[in-house]
Design an enzyme around this catalytic site. Structure first.
Site, PDB file in Angstrom:
ATOM      1  N   CYS A   1      36.946  42.085  41.885  1.00 53.72           N
ATOM      2  CA  CYS A   1      37.322  40.676  41.730  1.00 53.72           C
ATOM      3  C   CYS A   1      36.496  40.000  40.643  1.00 53.72           C
ATOM      4  CB  CYS A   1      37.164  39.932  43.051  1.00 53.72           C
ATOM      5  SG  CYS A   1      38.469  40.346  44.233  1.00 53.72           S
TER       6      CYS A   1
ATOM      7  N   GLU B   1      40.628  36.633  46.223  1.00 54.88           N
ATOM      8  CA  GLU B   1      40.337  36.109  44.886  1.00 54.88           C
ATOM      9  C   GLU B   1      41.380  36.566  43.876  1.00 54.88           C
ATOM     10  OE1 GLU B   1      36.282  37.056  46.848  1.00 54.88           O
ATOM     11  OE2 GLU B   1      38.328  37.818  46.918  1.00 54.88           O
TER      12      GLU B   1
END
Length: 136
Positions: free
Chosen positions: A94, A60
């Site tokens: 993330c 991500e």
């Protein structure tokens, strides 16, 4: 969020495709992510591990960093793929990096068989801290 229309299948495909490039000799847990910008471009990323574990980076964040390095800071959606039989979710780091760019976007959590569920970023990181909090 905005409807993805024709972008959805491509976004899902690109996340699965990115997973094949993962460098994960230690965890053997390949992950791919594909990020859709507000302008309709897709940036993909995979996890990249390191023998010094803390220096690895998630798929991500790789996708976000690629988009940022190309001048994009407004995002509509992200799809995340793995080989797991169940849905995987972004780690806390993330989620916080994603949050830097707003809460009003969709995260498509997928299974290895291609099924998915959609969550709003604000659902994944409730009561979050963001750039606007530094202006108070």
């Amino acid at each position: 969020g905005q409807p993805l229309g024709e972008h959805l299948q491509l976004l899902l495909h690109r996340s699965r495709e990115a997973k094949t490039c993962a460098y994960c000799p230690y965890s053997r847990f390949p992950v791919g992510a594909a990020l859709l910008t507000a302008g309709g471009e897709i940036f993909s990323g995979c996890n990249v591990e390191n023998a010094c574990y803390s220096l690895g980076v998630c798929a991500e964040r790789t996708a976000i960093q690629k988009a940022i390095s190309e001048g994009h800071t407004s995002f509509r959606a992200m799809a995340i793929a793995s080989d797991m039989g169940d849905f995987i979710t972004p780690c806390g780091a993330c989620r916080q990096v994603m949050r830097e760019f707003g809460t009003d976007w969709d995260i498509y959590l997928t299974k290895a068989d291609g099924t998915y569920i959609v969550k709003r970023l604000e659902e994944l990181l409730p009561l979050s801290f963001g750039p606007e909090d530094l202006k108070k």
